[in-house]
Design a protein around this motif. Structure first.
Motif, PDB file in Angstrom:
ATOM      1  N   ARG A 206     -22.506   3.484 -16.680  1.00  0.00           N
ATOM      2  CA  ARG A 206     -22.220   1.862 -16.404  1.00  0.00           C
ATOM      3  C   ARG A 206     -23.602   1.256 -16.559  1.00  0.00           C
ATOM      4  O   ARG A 206     -23.893   0.370 -15.761  1.00  0.00           O
ATOM      5  CB  ARG A 206     -21.698   1.890 -15.040  1.00  0.00           C
ATOM      6  CG  ARG A 206     -20.010   2.005 -14.993  1.00  0.00           C
ATOM      7  CD  ARG A 206     -19.652   2.053 -13.587  1.00  0.00           C
ATOM      8  NE  ARG A 206     -20.256   0.808 -13.052  1.00  0.00           N
ATOM      9  CZ  ARG A 206     -20.179   0.508 -11.563  1.00  0.00           C
ATOM     10  NH1 ARG A 206     -19.782   1.206 -10.737  1.00  0.00           N
ATOM     11  NH2 ARG A 206     -20.529  -0.659 -11.080  1.00  0.00           N
TER      12      ARG A 206
ATOM     13  N   SER B  14     -29.085  -0.359 -14.540  1.00  0.00           N
ATOM     14  CA  SER B  14     -27.461  -0.590 -14.032  1.00  0.00           C
ATOM     15  C   SER B  14     -27.135  -1.902 -13.143  1.00  0.00           C
ATOM     16  O   SER B  14     -28.020  -2.187 -12.001  1.00  0.00           O
ATOM     17  CB  SER B  14     -27.285   0.684 -13.134  1.00  0.00           C
ATOM     18  OG  SER B  14     -27.576   1.892 -13.969  1.00  0.00           O
TER      19      SER B  14
ATOM     20  N   PRO C 161     -25.144  -4.523 -11.073  1.00  0.00           N
ATOM     21  CA  PRO C 161     -24.227  -4.574 -10.226  1.00  0.00           C
ATOM     22  C   PRO C 161     -22.912  -5.303 -10.735  1.00  0.00           C
ATOM     23  O   PRO C 161     -23.076  -6.063 -11.841  1.00  0.00           O
ATOM     24  CB  PRO C 161     -24.473  -5.559  -8.910  1.00  0.00           C
ATOM     25  CG  PRO C 161     -25.564  -6.515  -9.589  1.00  0.00           C
ATOM     26  CD  PRO C 161     -26.265  -5.774 -10.773  1.00  0.00           C
ATOM     27  N   LEU C 162     -21.613  -5.095 -10.291  1.00  0.00           N
ATOM     28  CA  LEU C 162     -20.571  -5.628 -10.968  1.00  0.00           C
ATOM     29  C   LEU C 162     -20.642  -7.014 -11.011  1.00  0.00           C
ATOM     30  O   LEU C 162     -20.274  -7.686 -12.118  1.00  0.00           O
ATOM     31  CB  LEU C 162     -19.396  -5.257 -10.187  1.00  0.00           C
ATOM     32  CG  LEU C 162     -18.727  -3.670 -10.301  1.00  0.00           C
ATOM     33  CD1 LEU C 162     -17.615  -3.553  -9.122  1.00  0.00           C
ATOM     34  CD2 LEU C 162     -18.530  -3.454 -11.591  1.00  0.00           C
ATOM     35  N   GLN C 163     -21.185  -7.936 -10.321  1.00  0.00           N
ATOM     36  CA  GLN C 163     -21.167  -9.219 -10.054  1.00  0.00           C
ATOM     37  C   GLN C 163     -22.197  -9.736 -11.267  1.00  0.00           C
ATOM     38  O   GLN C 163     -21.606 -11.001 -11.885  1.00  0.00           O
ATOM     39  CB  GLN C 163     -21.698  -9.749  -8.745  1.00  0.00           C
ATOM     40  CG  GLN C 163     -21.500 -11.279  -8.932  1.00  0.00           C
ATOM     41  CD  GLN C 163     -22.507 -11.866  -7.460  1.00  0.00           C
ATOM     42  OE1 GLN C 163     -23.576 -11.576  -7.078  1.00  0.00           O
ATOM     43  NE2 GLN C 163     -21.744 -12.744  -6.594  1.00  0.00           N
TER      44      GLN C 163
ATOM     45  N   GLN D 230     -22.222  -8.477 -14.465  1.00  0.00           N
ATOM     46  CA  GLN D 230     -21.728  -8.025 -15.554  1.00  0.00           C
ATOM     47  C   GLN D 230     -20.770  -9.155 -16.012  1.00  0.00           C
ATOM     48  O   GLN D 230     -19.990  -9.837 -15.186  1.00  0.00           O
ATOM     49  CB  GLN D 230     -20.983  -6.823 -15.487  1.00  0.00           C
ATOM     50  CG  GLN D 230     -21.740  -5.642 -15.114  1.00  0.00           C
ATOM     51  CD  GLN D 230     -21.128  -4.353 -14.722  1.00  0.00           C
ATOM     52  OE1 GLN D 230     -19.925  -4.237 -15.384  1.00  0.00           O
ATOM     53  NE2 GLN D 230     -21.374  -3.541 -13.887  1.00  0.00           N
TER      54      GLN D 230
ATOM     55  N   HIS E 197     -25.055  -0.119  -4.891  1.00  0.00           N
ATOM     56  CA  HIS E 197     -25.553  -1.150  -5.593  1.00  0.00           C
ATOM     57  C   HIS E 197     -24.582  -2.068  -6.177  1.00  0.00           C
ATOM     58  O   HIS E 197     -24.996  -3.421  -6.473  1.00  0.00           O
ATOM     59  CB  HIS E 197     -26.340  -0.509  -6.916  1.00  0.00           C
ATOM     60  CG  HIS E 197     -25.767  -0.482  -8.110  1.00  0.00           C
ATOM     61  ND1 HIS E 197     -24.687   0.489  -8.407  1.00  0.00           N
ATOM     62  CD2 HIS E 197     -25.911  -1.296  -9.417  1.00  0.00           C
ATOM     63  CE1 HIS E 197     -24.159  -0.031  -9.737  1.00  0.00           C
ATOM     64  NE2 HIS E 197     -24.790  -0.893 -10.110  1.00  0.00           N
ATOM     65  N   ASP E 198     -23.448  -2.164  -6.127  1.00  0.00           N
ATOM     66  CA  ASP E 198     -22.585  -3.093  -6.443  1.00  0.00           C
ATOM     67  C   ASP E 198     -22.084  -4.060  -5.266  1.00  0.00           C
ATOM     68  O   ASP E 198     -21.894  -5.199  -5.480  1.00  0.00           O
ATOM     69  CB  ASP E 198     -21.129  -2.522  -7.030  1.00  0.00           C
ATOM     70  CG  ASP E 198     -21.176  -1.715  -8.177  1.00  0.00           C
ATOM     71  OD1 ASP E 198     -21.661  -2.102  -9.068  1.00  0.00           O
ATOM     72  OD2 ASP E 198     -20.563  -0.759  -8.492  1.00  0.00           O
ATOM     73  N   THR E 199     -22.391  -3.828  -4.152  1.00  0.00           N
ATOM     74  CA  THR E 199     -21.855  -4.669  -3.156  1.00  0.00           C
ATOM     75  C   THR E 199     -23.061  -5.097  -2.053  1.00  0.00           C
ATOM     76  O   THR E 199     -23.099  -5.845  -1.189  1.00  0.00           O
ATOM     77  CB  THR E 199     -20.628  -4.007  -2.492  1.00  0.00           C
ATOM     78  OG1 THR E 199     -21.041  -2.644  -1.888  1.00  0.00           O
ATOM     79  CG2 THR E 199     -19.560  -4.017  -3.418  1.00  0.00           C
TER      80      THR E 199
ATOM     81  N   LYS F 226     -24.216 -10.795  -4.658  1.00  0.00           N
ATOM     82  CA  LYS F 226     -23.732  -9.473  -4.100  1.00  0.00           C
ATOM     83  C   LYS F 226     -24.260  -8.241  -5.224  1.00  0.00           C
ATOM     84  O   LYS F 226     -24.277  -8.201  -6.239  1.00  0.00           O
ATOM     85  CB  LYS F 226     -22.109  -9.295  -4.396  1.00  0.00           C
ATOM     86  CG  LYS F 226     -21.548 -10.311  -3.637  1.00  0.00           C
ATOM     87  CD  LYS F 226     -20.109 -10.159  -3.704  1.00  0.00           C
ATOM     88  CE  LYS F 226     -19.251 -11.104  -2.986  1.00  0.00           C
ATOM     89  NZ  LYS F 226     -17.788 -11.230  -3.337  1.00  0.00           N
ATOM     90  N   GLY F 227     -24.811  -7.359  -4.286  1.00  0.00           N
ATOM     91  CA  GLY F 227     -25.190  -5.910  -5.000  1.00  0.00           C
ATOM     92  C   GLY F 227     -26.747  -6.210  -5.711  1.00  0.00           C
ATOM     93  O   GLY F 227     -27.440  -7.168  -5.086  1.00  0.00           O
TER      94      GLY F 227
ATOM     95  N   TYR G 180     -29.634  -4.822  -8.924  1.00  0.00           N
ATOM     96  CA  TYR G 180     -29.829  -4.128 -10.190  1.00  0.00           C
ATOM     97  C   TYR G 180     -30.529  -2.817  -9.755  1.00  0.00           C
ATOM     98  O   TYR G 180     -31.353  -2.639  -8.875  1.00  0.00           O
ATOM     99  CB  TYR G 180     -30.580  -4.734 -11.199  1.00  0.00           C
ATOM    100  CG  TYR G 180     -29.943  -5.681 -12.212  1.00  0.00           C
ATOM    101  CD1 TYR G 180     -29.783  -5.549 -13.391  1.00  0.00           C
ATOM    102  CD2 TYR G 180     -29.603  -6.955 -11.705  1.00  0.00           C
ATOM    103  CE1 TYR G 180     -29.127  -6.065 -14.275  1.00  0.00           C
ATOM    104  CE2 TYR G 180     -28.797  -7.781 -12.850  1.00  0.00           C
ATOM    105  CZ  TYR G 180     -28.754  -7.393 -13.800  1.00  0.00           C
ATOM    106  OH  TYR G 180     -28.062  -8.082 -14.952  1.00  0.00           O
TER     107      TYR G 180
END
Length: 277
Positions: free
Chosen positions: A9, A27, A29-31, A33, A69-71, A81-82, A84
Motif C-alpha cells: 500500500r 506509505s 494514510p488513507l485520507q 490517497q 498510520h491511517d487514523t 487523519k493519519g 505518512y
C-alpha cells in the motif's frame, strides 16, 4: 548491499548513491490517497528498521504501528487523519566489534560513523526526505523519526543531527548511540530534540541497565524526554525495576516483539505534543 522492497500500500523510492542503489517505501494514510486534498498537509514519521530486517518489517512485526498510520491524529489539525510513513532501507554490512551484543552481518544502520555530513545512511535519509517534502503534502513542522533496535540508535543520531528538520524522536529497544563502543564520543546537540523511549525491562540485546544509563544521561542534561517501561508482551507497566530473572531466550523474544498498540499510542502522543518550534 541493498535489495528492492515490497511496499505494501505504498510507493517505492530509490536513487543511486555511488555504486549502491538506495531504497525506501512511502506509505500515505488513507485520507491522503486520491483527490482532492483541500490543501491538507500530513505529519511524516520516518521509520528506521532494526538489524537484520528491512523496511518490510513494518508490515510484520510493526503491523500495529502501520495500522495506526491511517487514523492516528498525529497532526495539530483535527481535519487531518493519519500520517505518512517513510521507511528507508539500511545497507547490508558487518558492524564494528564492540563489548556488547553483536548481530553479525546483515542490514544495519551505520551508527558508528559519527560525521553527520558524511554518514551515508544519514545522507540517504536526507535524500528521501527531500523527495517526500517536494510532494507538498507534508507538514514540515511535524516530521518525526522512530527507530527499533539498531534503528532506534540511528533515530537518535539522525534526529539530533537534523534537529532543524526533525521535530521529535521515538525509540524502541534502543539507547545512547554516542556511548556505543568501540568509539564512544561526547553527545553534541545544537538542539535538544524531544525524545520518547519505549524500553523493555527484560531485553537480551539492549539490557535494562543500558536504557537506565541513557535515562540518567538525558536527565542530567535536562533533555525534554519521556520513557515508558514495557513488561512481557509489550504492554506499558508501572513496574520500574529491571527484570531480575531475564533469561536469554526470554530477553531475545522481548527484544524482537514490538510494543503493543497502547504503548505505540503513548509514543505517538508524545510526538504529537512536540511540533518543530
Amino acid at each position: 548491499m541493498t535489495i528492492p522492497l515490497y511496499c505494501y500500500r505504498g510507493q517505492p523510492l530509490f536513487f543511486g548513491q555511488g555504486d549502491v542503489i538506495r531504497y525506501a517505501c512511502l506509505s500515505p494514510p488513507l485520507q491522503a490517497q486520491g483527490e482532492p486534498h483541500a490543501g491538507r498537509k500530513w505529519p511524516l514519521l520516518i521509520y528506521l528498521h532494526g538489524s537484520l530486517t528491512t523496511p518490510e518489517s513494518l508490515y510484520l512485526s510493526g503491523r500495529d504501528l502501520f495500522a495506526l498510520h491511517d487514523t492516528f491524529p498525529l497532526s495539530g489539525d483535527p481535519e487531518v487523519k493519519g500520517f505518512y510513513v517513510l521507511s528507508p532501507e539500511g545497507r547490508r554490512a558487518t558492524p564494528w566489534p564492540s563489548n556488547g551484543p553483536e548481530t553479525g552481518s546483515g542490514f544495519h544502520w551505520d551508527e558508528w560513523y559519527r560525521d553527520p555530513s558524511r554518514n551515508l545512511d544519514a545522507l540517504a535519509i536526507d535524500r528521501f526526505l527531500n523527495q517526500v517534502i517536494a510532494t507538498g503534502r507534508i507538514d514540515t513542522r511535524r516530521i518525526y523519526v522512530f527507530g527499533w533496535s539498531n534503528g532506534a540508535y540511528m533515530a537518535a543520531l539522525y534526529g539530533v543531527w537534523r534537529g532543524d528538520r526533525i521535530a521529535a524522536i521515538g525509540q524502541y529497544a534502543g539507547a545512547d548511540p554516542w556511548s556505543r563502543t568501540p568509539c564512544p564520543v561526547s553527545l553534541q546537540a545544537p538542539r535538544k530534540v524531544p525524545l520518547v523511549l519505549l524500553r523493555n525491562l527484560c531485553d537480551a540485546l539492549v539490557p535494562c541497565a543500558t536504557t537506565s544509563a541513557w535515562v540518567t544521561t538525558l536527565t542530567q542534561r535536562s533533555w525534554p524526554f519521556a520513557f515508558h517501561n514495557l513488561g512481557l508482551l509489550g504492554a506499558v507497566t508501572r513496574e520500574t525495576r529491571c527484570t531480575l530473572r531475564c533469561s536469554k531466550p526470554t530477553g531475545l523474544y522481548e527484544h524482537i516483539r514490538w510494543p503493543n498498540t497502547d504503548a505505540l499510542k503513548e509514543m505517538l502522543s508524545f510526538l504529537r505534543r512536540h511540533p518543530l518550534p
